[in-house]
Enzyme design. Sequence first.
Site, PDB file in Angstrom:
ATOM      1  N   ASP A   1      -5.213  -8.461  25.225  1.00 18.10           N
ATOM      2  CA  ASP A   1      -4.155  -7.816  26.157  1.00 18.10           C
ATOM      3  C   ASP A   1      -3.110  -8.894  26.330  1.00 18.10           C
ATOM      4  O   ASP A   1      -1.833  -8.456  26.381  1.00 18.10           O
ATOM      5  CB  ASP A   1      -4.705  -7.481  27.381  1.00 18.10           C
ATOM      6  CG  ASP A   1      -5.766  -6.301  27.320  1.00 18.10           C
ATOM      7  OD1 ASP A   1      -5.796  -5.744  26.268  1.00 18.10           O
ATOM      8  OD2 ASP A   1      -6.490  -6.116  28.217  1.00 18.10           O
TER       9      ASP A   1
ATOM     10  N   GLU B   1     -12.188  -0.876  30.043  1.00 15.57           N
ATOM     11  CA  GLU B   1     -11.584   0.215  29.050  1.00 15.57           C
ATOM     12  C   GLU B   1     -11.268   1.332  30.038  1.00 15.57           C
ATOM     13  O   GLU B   1     -10.161   2.104  29.690  1.00 15.57           O
ATOM     14  CB  GLU B   1     -12.619   0.477  27.991  1.00 15.57           C
ATOM     15  CG  GLU B   1     -13.125  -0.409  27.206  1.00 15.57           C
ATOM     16  CD  GLU B   1     -11.961  -1.025  26.555  1.00 15.57           C
ATOM     17  OE1 GLU B   1     -10.766  -0.586  26.422  1.00 15.57           O
ATOM     18  OE2 GLU B   1     -12.126  -2.464  25.914  1.00 15.57           O
TER      19      GLU B   1
ATOM     20  N   GLY C   1       0.789  -1.198   0.083  1.00 12.76           N
ATOM     21  CA  GLY C   1      -0.039   0.155  -0.120  1.00 12.76           C
ATOM     22  C   GLY C   1       0.726   1.194  -0.029  1.00 12.76           C
ATOM     23  O   GLY C   1       0.219   2.500   0.008  1.00 12.76           O
TER      24      GLY C   1
END
Length: 681
Positions: free
Chosen positions: A533, A458, A238
Amino acid sequence: MPDDTPTPKRNNPNQPGSQEPQFNWKSLVLIVIATALIGGALFFRGTTIASTEELTLPKFDTLLKEGKVISTAEKPLELVIEEGRNTQYLSGYYRKKIPPATEEIPTPFKTSVYMPFNGTSLEKDLAAAGITPNVRPESNVLASTILNILPILLFLVVLYFFFRSQIKMAGRGAMNFGKSKAKMLAREKNKITFKDVAGVEEAKEEVVELVEFLRDPKKFQKLGGRIPKGVLMIGAPGTGKTLLARAIAGEADVPFFNISGSDFVEMFVGVGASRVRDMFEQGRKSAPCLIFIDEIDAVGRHRGHGVGGGHDEREQTLNQLLVEMDGFDAQDGVIIIAATNRPDVLDPALLRPGRFDRQVTVSLPDVKGREEILAVHARKVKLSEKVDLSLIARGTPGYSGAELSNVLNEAALMAARKGQKAIEQCDLEEARDKVRWGKERRSMAMSEKEKTSTAWHEAGHALLNVVIDHTHPLHKVTIIPRGQYLGATMYLPEGDKYATQRKEALAMLIMTMGGRIAEEMFTGDVSNGASGDIAQATKLARRMVCEWGMSNLGMIRFSEENEMVFLGRDMSRAREYSESTAQQIDSEVKRLIDDAYNQATEILKSKQDKVELIAKALLEFETLEGSQIEDLINLGHMRNPPVIAQKPPPLPPPPSDTPSEVSKPIKPDYPTGGLASPVPA
């Protein structure tokens, strides 16, 4: 400048050896005449048969006894004897009344007779009626045979002429297996120039020099310089390698051939090498010219490491490519431009000077390059006057040119769905987040317990991101499912990052632990919500130990490059350290993660009220900006809270004898997984 590009010659069908199939008018005329003759014969035969009435023998006997069978000199009754057959037939006329006529009309008939069984009785009936039939022998075996075989022959002839051109083309295709599939790029179809390429100035300068050499070689030859034989463009997917090659084709005033590396490889051995020879032969006829090979790693991989052995088709193709680029018969004037995103798999003989003299690295754009790329793609869309592309460029570190183009395209689609007349800044912001982290899935039905657990998860990430040092600035926190995540904590670097410091890596480990710890503080249990995580932290810690020398094991590298090249090489590769060293590596990785986990636990326990405050705000607003999270941590409230367009109707007030639900801690009966923070750019 005059156009010296040779025009491709079309084949003349009147010349011998032409590749285009010639149309044979004589064959067509013969087919039409044969079809007309056979069709006419079948038509007349069918007409005759259709006008003659077929009568059974009992019916004929009845008509004979009734005196309706005609036997005159003009219309006699005939007994036709077919040679070689026992079956004969009577042919003649009988009187029949056909409405609306009132008189009987002579009608032709035909009656088949099997003489061994019906001959004696038929002779008696005819003698009783006073009729003596005329005996007429008939030999139509040949005519019947021809008439029956001709349709089959006609069908075969038509089939042959129909498939003859296909058969010839198939034979010619078999002979053209070794022909090159390189296509000459027409100037009128390629409108891309260097003005359409941005963000890769260094790479563009090197290829601009190549185009100038082709236009004016004497300028460089005065000092003894020679034109490079090959240019290898290396870069991540890209970044614009193919676009740069198309710009070279648009700028260069020489023939330009383009081909893919996979076009050389065929199921037949030797075809790839033959195509390489034919490609260079075409190039020498059009010299000076440019040949662009996209994805050259499909044919230029290391030799001797595959399973196919020395006679592998790819190796033969590569050997021929090496010889053509710099061998005994090599000639100047043919320049090869190749592109790949896997330079580590290419054969060393292909990369040496004399073949690919120059390697051009097409890297990811910096802030200035990203703004230029956005400006180039913004020509095709309608932007609002308030749009600031520099803000989008600063907020998209690590984006490639293809991703930036996709950002503008997604923003245009969003604006069109909203019915806007132009693209606004908010559309670009949302498109940026969608390209990197996925689209919001607001239709996904999540229970209140899952949303609450995700909010605490979060909130733990967000608080650690703000309070500890050496972290990237917090961008946005959301508990709306986005992409493959149920929630996300997004952070963006302040600028382009080309290196990772040890303190930054340790801070990243600590922040990654925050989601799991916050869930455990909130529910008293753990869930599978932190699986991402754990994977991210393990990978980071292992790289710190094995590759970056950021551990107690010292500055020793314990891992190879992530090549993933060949089965043969991987099987023969031995680990370069002992089992005891492997145990030390595992222990060191565990130590780094445990230390980060303990530090994160201490910070979150000391600021548990802030974590709960952030979680409640997320449950109320679902998405918070980084500045709003900082206000909650530092001030306890948000100076500019998000605006909710439509609020749900308020819940009925609780009974007076029970405490308010607002005063109760947010705590479901069981935990449900939150999500790991996406890896930043």
